[in-house]
Each structure stands twice: as structure tokens, then as C-alpha cells.
Design an enzyme around this catalytic site. Sequence first.
Site, PDB file in Angstrom:
ATOM      1  N   SER A  85      -9.857  -0.692   7.234  1.00 31.78           N
ATOM      2  CA  SER A  85      -9.316  -0.576   5.869  1.00 31.78           C
ATOM      3  C   SER A  85      -8.609  -1.791   5.285  1.00 31.78           C
ATOM      4  O   SER A  85      -8.260  -1.774   4.109  1.00 31.78           O
ATOM      5  CB  SER A  85      -8.381   0.611   5.792  1.00 31.78           C
TER       6      SER A  85
ATOM      7  N   SER B 244      -9.611   1.678   3.034  1.00 32.62           N
ATOM      8  CA  SER B 244      -8.764   2.467   2.165  1.00 32.62           C
ATOM      9  C   SER B 244      -7.707   1.653   1.420  1.00 32.62           C
ATOM     10  O   SER B 244      -7.043   2.181   0.527  1.00 32.62           O
ATOM     11  CB  SER B 244      -8.049   3.533   3.001  1.00 32.62           C
TER      12      SER B 244
ATOM     13  N   LYS C  26       0.869  -1.182   0.000  1.00 30.20           N
ATOM     14  CA  LYS C  26       0.000   0.000   0.000  1.00 30.20           C
ATOM     15  C   LYS C  26       0.903   1.228   0.000  1.00 30.20           C
ATOM     16  O   LYS C  26       1.936   1.237   0.684  1.00 30.20           O
ATOM     17  CB  LYS C  26      -0.878  -0.044   1.254  1.00 30.20           C
TER      18      LYS C  26
HETATM   19  N1  GLN Z   1     -13.224   3.872   6.733  1.00 25.16           N
HETATM   20  C1  GLN Z   1     -12.495   4.342   7.871  1.00 25.16           C
HETATM   21  C2  GLN Z   1     -12.139   5.791   7.686  1.00 25.16           C
HETATM   22  O1  GLN Z   1     -12.500   6.328   6.710  1.00 25.16           O
HETATM   23  C3  GLN Z   1     -11.300   3.485   8.126  1.00 25.16           C
HETATM   24  C4  GLN Z   1     -10.126   3.843   7.307  1.00 25.16           C
HETATM   25  C5  GLN Z   1      -8.921   3.009   7.660  1.00 25.16           C
HETATM   26  O2  GLN Z   1      -9.043   1.971   8.299  1.00 25.16           O
HETATM   27  N2  GLN Z   1      -7.760   3.499   7.279  1.00 25.16           N
HETATM   28  O3  GLN Z   1     -11.509   6.373   8.494  1.00 25.16           O
END
Ligand code: GLN
Length: 484
Positions: free
Chosen positions: A175, A151, A76
Amino acid sequence: MHNKTLTELRKALHQREYSSVELTRHFLERIERYGIQLNSFITVTTDIALAQAQIADKCLQSGNAGPLTGIPLTHKDIFCTNGVKTSCGSKMLDNFIAPYNATVVEKCQAAGMVMLGKTNMDEFAMGSSNETSFYGPVKNPWDTQTVPGGSSGGSTASVAAHLTPVATGTDTGGSIRQPAAFCGLTGLKPTYGLVSRYGMIAFASSLDQGGPIGHSAEDIALLLNVMAGFDKRDSTSLEHPQENYTTHLNDSIKGLKIGLPKEYFGEGLDAQVGKQLDVAIKELENAGATLHDIQLPHTYLAVPTYYIIAPAECSSNLSRFDGVRFGHRCDNPQDLMDLYKRSRAEGFGAEVKRRIMIGTYALSAGYYDAYYLKAQQIRRLISNDFTEAFKQVDMIAGPTTPTTAFKMGEKIDDPVTMYLNDIYTNAINLAGLPALSVPAGFVNQHPIGLHLIGNYLKESRLLNVAHQYQQCTDWHKATPPNFV
Ligand code: GLN
């Protein structure tokens, strides 16, 4: 080659059926063919990959190879990679070439793995759909009209389309697990502190955790073996003895007590997803687990609590991107204030700005007690719910997401609806627990995930249960029809 498990790839490499260079070229060709369509990569590191594959081949020839030597992966784009662009999905870091490797990257390299590239992601890991990236949205290989989840959506789309055998991701509020569920993959968010955060660009430091993404529990256990471990450069790293996460994969799950929280199966859960999930849970029962009704009474507070704490921490972490210390700098600033303001206004996207504003507000002198302090108190209550539950059961099962992958554009203009997508995942990060998502079937040809939550440092048991589930189901072997 691209449909093989890590164990099969390892065998093929060790028996010289093909070399790591050949394997790497094969995946690079697939990336060239499908990568643009899915928009799952920010950077493809062809030269580095081929050089690392050559080194791996030498190790394989000389008998110095480890379990994952010569096996390709993607990172990532939140993990710093020495000499390679590390954008975090943001214009702010569009020109950032990291001067060092994150611990995770270093460990994968030391294990002889081959980096194919850096995957697309929501900007600074803020999102549930991979639509907030400066580099544009990623598409879900199962249905390119839908989101891959976020994400870590670039990582999951790439693994699902077999552009890489495995990938790294990060999980601050879901994410890894949520995009794994949407893309039909197995993804693990480890116990907070198990995987080093050194060189992983910070979003919300008390919640962020790196973890592995792959097709099967066995594959991600092998990658976790490489990723996990104490790191003195990360002050929140756990001094936990190194484990081999494959050792217990084949243990029986007879007598395992699985808790089913009533809060996870009520309103908000799509009826068809719920039905499919019942079938999955029945499989676990058939394999010897016993099912128990439990309660996690503060579940309804997880999303609001997370969306105070995560923005608060992000507003502090992202203050370093000011065009002076780090990040994009505007042209021709008139004075220092103008430089700060315009650099940040130009460098950050809408979702990141929204979070910085919410976080700054929640931390401000007049509102700190009402929001941030309150959220920290509720965080304790949420964590206590799990402590109580784990007195009664060994593991908790539920849905990873309330629905299957949604249509691109459907939720992006409505942040609250988007945040509600995290209803089952946020609490796990607030408590610092390990959890994974396992492919558990399809609803209208879209994958769904079974969410398994363990007590602290029970990764081995979680992977064992997921592996046993994958011995009696084939969902993790399904391939998106257009990417065979
Ligand atoms: N969907 C969550 C957010 O928008 C989690 C994102 C993540 O785990 N990086 O913060």
C-alpha cells in the site's frame, strides 16, 4: 514553492526566503483548489497547520530548527492524531476523534513538521485502488479516470499533485509502493519493526508497516530519519540504532549485485511495462551494478498466502469495532446481539466484510490447519526464497505492479483480479523485508515503478541505489500536467 525538494525547502526556510506560515498557506491554498477534485483528503487541519507553522517559525528564528522544521506533510488517516478525526477510511470510525497521537505523528510533530491534514485511504487499508473508502474513491492526478492505487492513495495523489511535499503511508501488502508506482512517486516500505505501529490502526499486525512517500529518494530518506526508531510502546519494534538515511545517498553503486528473479518478468507483466523496466535496469547497470538471474520459486504462492494471513489477522483486529468498545453504534438496538450485528453491518463496507468472513473461516476450528497453518508454513518458504537470494545478490529488482494505473471501476467488482495486482508486493511483507518503488518512466503517459527489494535493515542501501538512479533519470521530477 510547491515544486521544491525538502532540501530546497529547508534552505529557503533557514534563509528566510519565506516563512513556514507562508509555505503552509501556499499548500493549504493548493489543497483548497485541487483537493476536492482528487478527493485525496478526509480532513484538512488548517488551524493546526497554521499553529504548528507559527511555532516552527519561532524555532527557525531562534536558531533551534531541525532539518524538517516548518516543512508541511500529510498523514494517512490510519494514524491516530490527538483531537483530530481518525477515520481509517471507514464509516465505523467516522465519528472517532483520537485521544492521542501515533508515535509517527508525535515524531513528525517533535521534528517541527506541519500537519496539513489526513489523507483518504481504502477502508481499514484494505484495497489496491482506493475505491473502498467510505469517503469515496481518490483520483489519480496523472489521469483522473484512473485509480491512484491503494491503500495509501490519498497520500500519493496529494504528493503527486503537489498539495504537500511529503506524506506518510502504511504498507501491509503493497500500500505504499503500489500507489507510489501509479502516481509517479518514491515510496518506501521499511523492514518490519523499524517504524513504530503504536497508534497506527491495525489491519494485519504481522504485516503492517508505516513508511514515507515523496518525490525523491532524498526526500523520503529525510522523512524516514524522523519516522524510524525503537518504541517501547510497540512490542514488535526493533531495537535498532538510529541511522541517518541520507549519509550514504551519494555512495557509488559500482559492483552492486542486482538479482532479477525470473518469476517477476514472465507471464502477467504488461509487455510495455516490462520494456520500460528493462531500460530502468540498464540504467542501474550503466551506473556500475551487475545483473544476475535469480529465482524466487514460491512467488506464485504469495498472493494466496497473503490473502489468508491478512484476512485472518484483520478478522481478529477488527473484532474490537462492536459499537461498544469502539466504533459506530446502530440506533435503537433491541438487545446486545442486535447491537453488535447491526453496528458492524452498518459500519463496515463490502471489502472489509469479505475479509472478516474469509479470515474467520480460515481461523475456525475445522479449517485452521488447512488454511491458516498452511499459509504460515508457506510464508516461511517465501521468506526462505529471499534468504537464499540474498546469499547471491545484494538487492532484487523488478516491477512494482504488473500494469499501470487501471480505470476506476474496472476491477472493483472482481476481488480476485484486484488481489492479483499485489503479485510483486505481497511477498515482501510476508518476509518482513524493506522495499521501495521508484518512478521509472511512463507507458502511455501513465507512470510505472521500479521495485527494489533489500535485505533486512538495508534501507540505507536501497535509498542510495534509488538516489543514484535519480541522479541519471528525471522521472521523479515529472509533474501531472493539470497540477503544475
Ligand atoms: N492491496 C493489499 C490489500 O488489499 C495491500 C493493502 C495494504 O498494503 N494495506 O490488502
